[in-house]
Design a protein around this motif. Structure first.
Motif, PDB file in Angstrom:
ATOM      1  N   VAL A  36       0.832  -1.205   0.000  1.00 46.37           N
ATOM      2  CA  VAL A  36       0.000   0.000   0.000  1.00 46.37           C
ATOM      3  C   VAL A  36       0.865   1.253   0.000  1.00 46.37           C
ATOM      4  CG1 VAL A  36      -1.697   1.329   1.331  1.00 46.37           C
ATOM      5  CG2 VAL A  36      -1.961  -1.148   1.078  1.00 46.37           C
ATOM      6  N   ALA A  37       1.935   1.244   0.788  1.00 44.00           N
ATOM      7  CA  ALA A  37       2.829   2.397   0.836  1.00 44.00           C
ATOM      8  C   ALA A  37       3.448   2.669  -0.531  1.00 44.00           C
ATOM      9  CB  ALA A  37       3.931   2.171   1.873  1.00 44.00           C
ATOM     10  N   ALA A  38       3.877   1.606  -1.216  1.00 43.92           N
ATOM     11  CA  ALA A  38       4.473   1.768  -2.539  1.00 43.92           C
ATOM     12  C   ALA A  38       3.456   2.337  -3.526  1.00 43.92           C
ATOM     13  CB  ALA A  38       5.014   0.430  -3.038  1.00 43.92           C
ATOM     14  N   LEU A  39       2.238   1.829  -3.476  1.00 43.02           N
ATOM     15  CA  LEU A  39       1.199   2.339  -4.358  1.00 43.02           C
ATOM     16  C   LEU A  39       0.908   3.808  -4.054  1.00 43.02           C
ATOM     17  CD1 LEU A  39      -1.297  -0.688  -4.363  1.00 43.02           C
ATOM     18  CD2 LEU A  39       0.418  -0.106  -6.090  1.00 43.02           C
ATOM     19  N   ALA A  40       0.941   4.172  -2.778  1.00 44.35           N
ATOM     20  CA  ALA A  40       0.704   5.563  -2.394  1.00 44.35           C
ATOM     21  C   ALA A  40       1.796   6.490  -2.945  1.00 44.35           C
ATOM     22  CB  ALA A  40       0.630   5.685  -0.875  1.00 44.35           C
ATOM     23  N   TYR A  41       3.024   5.977  -3.052  1.00 46.73           N
ATOM     24  CA  TYR A  41       4.122   6.753  -3.633  1.00 46.73           C
ATOM     25  C   TYR A  41       3.992   6.886  -5.144  1.00 46.73           C
ATOM     26  CZ  TYR A  41       7.248   7.344   0.385  1.00 46.73           C
ATOM     27  OH  TYR A  41       7.817   7.742   1.570  1.00 46.73           O
ATOM     28  N   GLY A  42       3.099   6.097  -5.738  1.00 43.40           N
ATOM     29  CA  GLY A  42       2.923   6.150  -7.187  1.00 43.40           C
ATOM     30  C   GLY A  42       3.439   4.946  -7.926  1.00 43.40           C
ATOM     31  N   ALA A  43       3.981   3.954  -7.204  1.00 41.18           N
ATOM     32  CA  ALA A  43       4.441   2.721  -7.847  1.00 41.18           C
ATOM     33  C   ALA A  43       3.236   1.906  -8.320  1.00 41.18           C
ATOM     34  CB  ALA A  43       5.288   1.893  -6.885  1.00 41.18           C
ATOM     35  N   ALA A  44       3.495   0.980  -9.237  1.00 36.10           N
ATOM     36  CA  ALA A  44       2.444   0.111  -9.755  1.00 36.10           C
ATOM     37  C   ALA A  44       2.574  -1.307  -9.220  1.00 36.10           C
ATOM     38  CB  ALA A  44       2.475   0.096 -11.278  1.00 36.10           C
ATOM     39  N   GLY A  45       3.488  -1.503  -8.267  1.00 40.43           N
ATOM     40  CA  GLY A  45       3.684  -2.815  -7.674  1.00 40.43           C
ATOM     41  C   GLY A  45       4.951  -2.852  -6.855  1.00 40.43           C
ATOM     42  N   VAL A  46       5.198  -3.998  -6.220  1.00 42.13           N
ATOM     43  CA  VAL A  46       6.421  -4.175  -5.429  1.00 42.13           C
ATOM     44  C   VAL A  46       7.123  -5.453  -5.873  1.00 42.13           C
ATOM     45  CG1 VAL A  46       5.537  -2.941  -3.415  1.00 42.13           C
ATOM     46  CG2 VAL A  46       5.244  -5.429  -3.560  1.00 42.13           C
ATOM     47  N   ALA A  47       8.434  -5.479  -5.675  1.00 41.97           N
ATOM     48  CA  ALA A  47       9.236  -6.674  -5.932  1.00 41.97           C
ATOM     49  C   ALA A  47       9.895  -7.110  -4.630  1.00 41.97           C
ATOM     50  CB  ALA A  47      10.291  -6.402  -6.997  1.00 41.97           C
ATOM     51  N   MET A  48       9.967  -8.417  -4.414  1.00 43.27           N
ATOM     52  CA  MET A  48      10.537  -8.952  -3.191  1.00 43.27           C
ATOM     53  C   MET A  48      11.447 -10.123  -3.532  1.00 43.27           C
ATOM     54  SD  MET A  48       7.169  -8.888  -0.681  1.00 43.27           S
ATOM     55  CE  MET A  48       6.399 -10.256  -1.570  1.00 43.27           C
ATOM     56  N   GLY A  49      12.603 -10.173  -2.894  1.00 47.72           N
ATOM     57  CA  GLY A  49      13.512 -11.296  -3.064  1.00 47.72           C
ATOM     58  C   GLY A  49      13.571 -12.139  -1.813  1.00 47.72           C
ATOM     59  N   THR A  50      14.062 -11.551  -0.723  1.00 52.80           N
ATOM     60  CA  THR A  50      14.235 -12.286   0.527  1.00 52.80           C
ATOM     61  C   THR A  50      12.924 -12.904   1.006  1.00 52.80           C
ATOM     62  OG1 THR A  50      15.991 -10.728   1.124  1.00 52.80           O
ATOM     63  CG2 THR A  50      15.115 -12.109   2.875  1.00 52.80           C
ATOM     64  N   ARG A  51      11.816 -12.191   0.846  1.00 52.70           N
ATOM     65  CA  ARG A  51      10.534 -12.720   1.315  1.00 52.70           C
ATOM     66  C   ARG A  51      10.152 -13.988   0.538  1.00 52.70           C
ATOM     67  NH1 ARG A  51       7.205 -13.784   5.431  1.00 52.70           N
ATOM     68  NH2 ARG A  51       8.197 -15.693   4.664  1.00 52.70           N
ATOM     69  N   PHE A  52      10.417 -14.050  -0.763  1.00 55.37           N
ATOM     70  CA  PHE A  52      10.109 -15.254  -1.525  1.00 55.37           C
ATOM     71  C   PHE A  52      11.154 -16.340  -1.310  1.00 55.37           C
ATOM     72  CE2 PHE A  52       7.233 -12.542  -4.101  1.00 55.37           C
ATOM     73  CZ  PHE A  52       6.099 -13.349  -4.045  1.00 55.37           C
ATOM     74  N   LEU A  53      12.390 -15.952  -1.034  1.00 56.88           N
ATOM     75  CA  LEU A  53      13.398 -16.951  -0.670  1.00 56.88           C
ATOM     76  C   LEU A  53      12.946 -17.717   0.557  1.00 56.88           C
ATOM     77  CD1 LEU A  53      17.225 -16.299  -0.447  1.00 56.88           C
ATOM     78  CD2 LEU A  53      16.048 -17.509   1.366  1.00 56.88           C
ATOM     79  N   LEU A  54      12.317 -17.016   1.492  1.00 53.50           N
ATOM     80  CA  LEU A  54      11.865 -17.628   2.738  1.00 53.50           C
ATOM     81  C   LEU A  54      10.411 -18.075   2.624  1.00 53.50           C
ATOM     82  CD1 LEU A  54      13.701 -15.285   5.239  1.00 53.50           C
ATOM     83  CD2 LEU A  54      14.256 -17.650   4.650  1.00 53.50           C
ATOM     84  N   THR A  55      10.177 -19.000   1.708  1.00 52.60           N
ATOM     85  CA  THR A  55       8.885 -19.660   1.558  1.00 52.60           C
ATOM     86  C   THR A  55       9.116 -21.163   1.503  1.00 52.60           C
ATOM     87  OG1 THR A  55       8.975 -19.556  -0.864  1.00 52.60           O
ATOM     88  CG2 THR A  55       7.853 -17.735   0.282  1.00 52.60           C
ATOM     89  N   SER A  56       8.056 -21.923   1.667  1.00 49.07           N
ATOM     90  CA  SER A  56       8.180 -23.380   1.602  1.00 49.07           C
ATOM     91  C   SER A  56       8.427 -23.855   0.180  1.00 49.07           C
ATOM     92  CB  SER A  56       6.921 -24.043   2.170  1.00 49.07           C
ATOM     93  OG  SER A  56       5.768 -23.655   1.429  1.00 49.07           O
ATOM     94  N   ASP A  57       8.143 -23.026  -0.830  1.00 53.88           N
ATOM     95  CA  ASP A  57       8.367 -23.398  -2.225  1.00 53.88           C
ATOM     96  C   ASP A  57       9.811 -23.149  -2.661  1.00 53.88           C
ATOM     97  OD1 ASP A  57       5.620 -24.144  -3.053  1.00 53.88           O
ATOM     98  OD2 ASP A  57       5.186 -22.048  -2.586  1.00 53.88           O
ATOM     99  N   SER A  58      10.556 -22.399  -1.895  1.00 55.04           N
ATOM    100  CA  SER A  58      11.953 -22.138  -2.203  1.00 55.04           C
ATOM    101  C   SER A  58      12.780 -23.397  -1.996  1.00 55.04           C
ATOM    102  CB  SER A  58      12.474 -21.012  -1.302  1.00 55.04           C
ATOM    103  OG  SER A  58      13.876 -20.967  -1.292  1.00 55.04           O
ATOM    104  N   THR A  59      13.732 -23.654  -2.896  1.00 52.77           N
ATOM    105  CA  THR A  59      14.569 -24.844  -2.796  1.00 52.77           C
ATOM    106  C   THR A  59      15.812 -24.622  -1.936  1.00 52.77           C
ATOM    107  OG1 THR A  59      15.739 -24.243  -4.835  1.00 52.77           O
ATOM    108  CG2 THR A  59      13.823 -25.709  -5.044  1.00 52.77           C
ATOM    109  N   VAL A  60      15.960 -23.461  -1.345  1.00 55.43           N
ATOM    110  CA  VAL A  60      17.091 -23.187  -0.464  1.00 55.43           C
ATOM    111  C   VAL A  60      17.074 -24.179   0.703  1.00 55.43           C
ATOM    112  CG1 VAL A  60      18.049 -21.481   1.151  1.00 55.43           C
ATOM    113  CG2 VAL A  60      17.227 -20.765  -1.091  1.00 55.43           C
TER     114      VAL A  60
END
Length: 354
Positions: free
Chosen positions: A178-202
């Motif tokens: 929401v904060a990013a959209l309020a700044y005028g962005a059209a979305g967000v990108a995340m790396g560490t958050r997706f790395l730390l999922t059960s679908d990650s092979t790490v």
């Protein structure tokens, strides 16, 4: 949640999983795509044939759009682009700004081009060359990073370009979206958050190291390759920071030999790549060798689970993440949190915003 970005790339949610080397493989990318966000394959750690195989595996797991992250300075970038076009990949992302010619080649084939930028002037340049959108990473982001915080950099870029802007660096929940959209962005990108999922092979041991980290355990160091690199502070990082030139050079040569065996590159190719990295930068030769084979250091942790021998790129958000949801659970959670955050905004009355 429709935005200019979701319309551009054809996904349901304005969320991007970044192309992390050794992490963003077919399993994670397809899980993200099936969750309604944009998954991005990391191709820099793959051979050209390996990239084709990975693309086909993703396509066997999902019908949703996904992307491929490319190194614009790779000698075989043209071959990789041809693989993407042949296989019908929808999106090309770049860690470094692609050339005007490479952007034109991709756009002529109907591929959406999204370079990553760390400064307003870089965004202006790639948009002038025809980029369809830009991903803006602030200093909170993992891996190679800059000094300007996302909250300062993002509005500069939003004001400077007329294409969708995706914000990266410091995002992990729906409030951030929401904060990013309020700044005028059209979305967000995340790396560490997706790395730390059960679908990650790490490996689980590496994920546990991330989950145990506090915000103080995430550092920026130049000891790995001479450039600012945000990662978890580990024994290896501390050792590199303490090492003298002779010891650092010896360690770098050993890592380079391992990377050479894995990648199939000849010593001449590695030296030329190292010279290119050294150009215009005040790097020691040990840093040049480490820069040329940083993928090997990442592989030791992200694939082999050796937290003592590898580096672990990490955004500052590693210090506040505490669980390992599936990608589907994570995306739905972010959307629910975003809706709740919008609903809780004081839009009228009292001391709220009118």
């Amino acid at each position: 949640m429709e935005t200019a970005f979701t319309r551009l790339v054809g996904v349901r949610c304005p969320i991007v999983q970044t192309g992390m080397g050794w992490v963003a493989g077919p399993r994670l990318v397809s899980a993200v795509a099936n969750a309604g966000a944009l998954g991005v394959l990391a191709s820099a750690t793959m051979t050209v044939d390996g990239l084709r195989e990975a693309i086909r595996e993703v396509k066997s797991r999902t019908d949703a759009p996904f992307g491929v992250n490319l190194r614009a300075d790779a000698r075989d970038a043209g071959d990789r682009v041809r693989v993407m076009v042949d296989e019908g990949v929808r999106v090309a992302s770049f860690a470094l700004a692609p050339s005007r010619e490479l952007i034109a080649e991709l756009k002529e084939s109907g591929v959406v081009v999204i370079p990553s930028v760390g400064a307003r002037r870089h965004a202006e340049k790639v948009v002038a060359w025809g980029a369809d959108a830009v991903l803006v990473q602030g200093g909170e982001g993992g891996g190679h990073t800059g000094e300007v915080a996302t909250t300062v950099l993002l509005p500069q870029v939003v004001d400077a370009v007329d294409v969708p802007v995706v914000a990266a660096g410091g995002f992990f929940d729906g409030r951030g979206l929401v904060a990013a959209l309020a700044y005028g962005a059209a979305g967000v990108a995340m790396g560490t958050r997706f790395l730390l999922t059960s679908d990650s092979t790490v490996p689980d041991a590496v994920k546990a190291r991330y989950l145990a980290a506090t915000v103080r355990d995430v550092t920026v160091t130049r000891a790995v390759d001479g450039l600012p690199h945000r990662m978890l502070r580990t024994e290896l990082v501390e050792s590199l920071e303490r090492s003298g030139r002779v010891r650092a050079l010896s360690r770098a040569v050993r890592h380079a030999a391992r990377f050479r065996r894995l990648s199939g590159l000849g010593w001449g190719e590695m030296v030329r790549e190292g010279l290119a990295l050294r150009h215009g930068k005040d790097l020691s030769w040990s840093q040049v060798l480490l820069a040329a084979n940083t993928p090997m250091l990442l592989r030791s942790a992200m694939v082999d689970g050796r937290t003592d021998l590898g580096v672990m790129a990490a955004g500052q958000v590693a210090g506040v993440i505490e669980d390992l949801p599936s990608c589907a659970e994570l995306v739905e959670r972010l959307l629910d949190e975003a809706r709740a955050a919008v609903g809780a905004l004081p839009v009228s009355g009292g001391s709220g915003v009118a």
